[in-house]
Design an enzyme around this catalytic site. Structure first.
Site, mmCIF file in Angstrom:
data_model
loop_
_atom_site.group_PDB
_atom_site.id
_atom_site.type_symbol
_atom_site.label_atom_id
_atom_site.label_comp_id
_atom_site.label_asym_id
_atom_site.label_seq_id
_atom_site.Cartn_x
_atom_site.Cartn_y
_atom_site.Cartn_z
ATOM 1 N N ASP A 67 -49.438 -84.095 67.566
ATOM 2 C CA ASP A 67 -48.028 -84.198 67.227
ATOM 3 C C ASP A 67 -47.171 -84.516 68.453
ATOM 4 O O ASP A 67 -46.319 -85.399 68.417
ATOM 5 C CB ASP A 67 -47.555 -82.913 66.536
ATOM 6 N N ASP A 109 -60.388 -82.042 54.444
ATOM 7 C CA ASP A 109 -61.509 -82.041 55.392
ATOM 8 C C ASP A 109 -62.380 -80.796 55.230
ATOM 9 O O ASP A 109 -63.125 -80.434 56.149
ATOM 10 C CB ASP A 109 -60.987 -82.094 56.831
ATOM 11 N N ASP A 162 -49.863 -75.034 54.333
ATOM 12 C CA ASP A 162 -49.116 -73.797 54.111
ATOM 13 C C ASP A 162 -47.607 -74.027 54.053
ATOM 14 O O ASP A 162 -46.837 -73.076 54.200
ATOM 15 C CB ASP A 162 -49.451 -72.784 55.201
ATOM 16 N N ASP A 169 -48.242 -79.635 56.281
ATOM 17 C CA ASP A 169 -49.472 -78.857 56.353
ATOM 18 C C ASP A 169 -49.668 -78.077 55.056
ATOM 19 O O ASP A 169 -48.736 -77.913 54.259
ATOM 20 C CB ASP A 169 -49.423 -77.901 57.547
#
Length: 457
Positions: free
Chosen positions: A435, A282, A343, A341
């Site tokens: 979440d 994105d 990271d 994610d």
């Protein structure tokens, strides 16, 4: 430079010579020697006593000069601080008037802003701040006029018995303000204070129960274990127990970590024909998009089953990104979806340690792994954060997963059964805590969760 002031003693003088240089607005003491030992002897019969008294007087004058110079410097510092505060206040006032309180705003965000709502919001903030300052000054003035209350009754009987006819305007206004607070403000504030105490006690009991549950888990060595036939089938490759797994990496302007996360996911130990990796980018920075796309192309050439997806309009942020990816036509061919994610760097055996828990557990909707951190020992802040998050994972999520099969999805490092996501309504953009939102809806639909404390990502 201002002139220097030098005090010179005679050859027999044993005082404290000081050379002081003054510069506007600074000053410095160049030399300051300590007194000699003879200055501390008290001999009334000594012929040099008168000389020592004179030297002491001169030393006192020197000390006075030094103290005056220090006061001069302190006054200069206070003036500088006052100037800085006035400058800061002026800058804040200009930014509030112009409506620019954000650090970084894109052109799209500026176009989508509602000027009317923004103006009303800043007007409300300014009114609230000015009202707070006014009430604070009002209370300070009342204190200096003798309005000192003692707990717990606040001397209200004296206030109610005061002859209002002989009061001045200030006392009359303040007495009415006190009665207004007692009548209308104190009850709701007392109720909120009592509610906070009750919530604190509930949370303390919850923490105690969770800690006891964690101790019991450690004592009995309780942990989720997949069925043996699932592990055997996975290790031998028999019975075709390599279900189709979709891996998603949502990211946005992750220039610093995209290479590590993509490399780690592409190295997952799973048959290439049974896995598909979606890089859900994105990013609104063209250079970042180009770098991520080149990284995906590089792994495609090396044989990885990986795709690059980019949304022009970032509706719903992360939840909208995941929802858009799940609407692809080829998703129906996959049974599970793992989410990481940008990271996060899963180990190659991540899928082999999580997916087997689904075999034979048709009501299992989520397998959540624990987070770990590469920089947890970097400084005091990271160590404190690690302690806080370690309690969250090892105590809260592990205990809830063992005893009630429910906890909040962490948004990453987990494997979902796609059927559970679809049955729960899928990802919704109505909240930024997508979440927890999907976890609650899945739990209400009867799906169970497993937390693996020994699987770290």
């Amino acid at each position: 430079m201002a002139p220097s002031f030098d005090w010179w003693a005679k050859d027999s003088h044993r005082g404290t010579p000081v050379v002081v240089k003054m510069e506007n607005p600074n000053w410095s003491v160049v030399e300051l020697e300590g007194p000699s030992g003879g200055d501390f002897f008290l001999n009334t019969d000594s012929p040099s006593r008168l000389g020592r008294d004179k030297s002491r007087n001169k030393n006192a004058k020197q000390l006075t000069w030094v103290l005056l110079l220090k006061a001069h410097k302190a006054a200069g510092c206070l003036t500088s601080i006052a100037t800085a505060m006035v400058t800061l206040g002026s800058a804040i006032k200009r930014r509030i008037h112009s409506g620019r309180t954000d650090i970084e705003t894109t052109d799209i965000d500026r176009e989508n802003e509602n000027p009317t709502v923004k103006t009303r919001f800043y007007t409300f903030i300014k009114i609230f701040l000015w009202l707070s300052v006014f009430l604070l000054g009002f209370e300070v003035a009342a204190y200096f006029k003798g309005w000192h209350f003692g707990a717990p009754h606040l001397q209200l009987q004296y206030l109610l018995a005061m002859p209002f006819g002989f009061q001045d305007i200030f006392d009359s206004l303040y007495s009415q303000w006190v009665l207004f607070r007692v009548e209308y403000l104190a009850p709701p504030l007392q109720f909120l204070a009592n509610a906070c105490i009750v919530l604190f006690l509930i949370q303390s009991i919850d923490r105690l129960v969770l800690s006891l549950g964690c101790f019991w888990i450690r004592l009995k060595n309780i942990k989720p274990v997949p069925k043996q036939d699932a592990v055997a089938d996975l290790e031998s490759g028999e019975n075709e127990f390599f279900p189709m797994v979709l891996v998603q990496i949502p990211m946005c302007n992750e220039k610093e970590v995209y290479q590590q996360s993509i490399a780690a996911v592409c190295n997952l130990d799973w048959p290439k024909s049974k896995i598909l990796i979606q890089v859900l980018d994105d990013s609104d920075d063209p250079s970042t998009r180009l770098l991520i796309k080149e990284e995906v192309n590089k792994w495609q050439q090396e044989g990885a089953h990986i795709l690059y997806r980019h949304r022009v309009i970032r509706d719903g942020y992360k939840a909208g990104n995941l929802k858009s990816a799940m609407n692809c036509s080829y998703v129906k061919d996959y049974e599970f979806v793992a989410i990481f994610d940008a990271d996060f760097q899963p180990t190659p055996d991540f899928l082999k340690r999580t997916v087997p828990h689904f075999k034979g557990n048709e009501d299992l909707g989520l397998v959540q792994a624990r987070w770990s951190f590469v920089n947890k020992d970097e400084n005091l802040l990271t160590r404190l954060q690690n302690i806080n998050l370690a309690f969250h994972f090892e105590v809260e999520q592990q205990v809830n997963g063992i005893f009630i099969n429910f906890f909040g999805f962490n948004g990453t490092a987990g494997v979902w059964r796609i059927k559970a996501l679809e049955d729960s309504g899928g990802w919704l953009e109505r909240t930024t805590v997508e979440d927890m939102d999907i976890a609650v809806r899945a739990h209400l639909h009867g799906w169970k969760f497993i937390f693996l404390n020994d699987v770290e990502v």
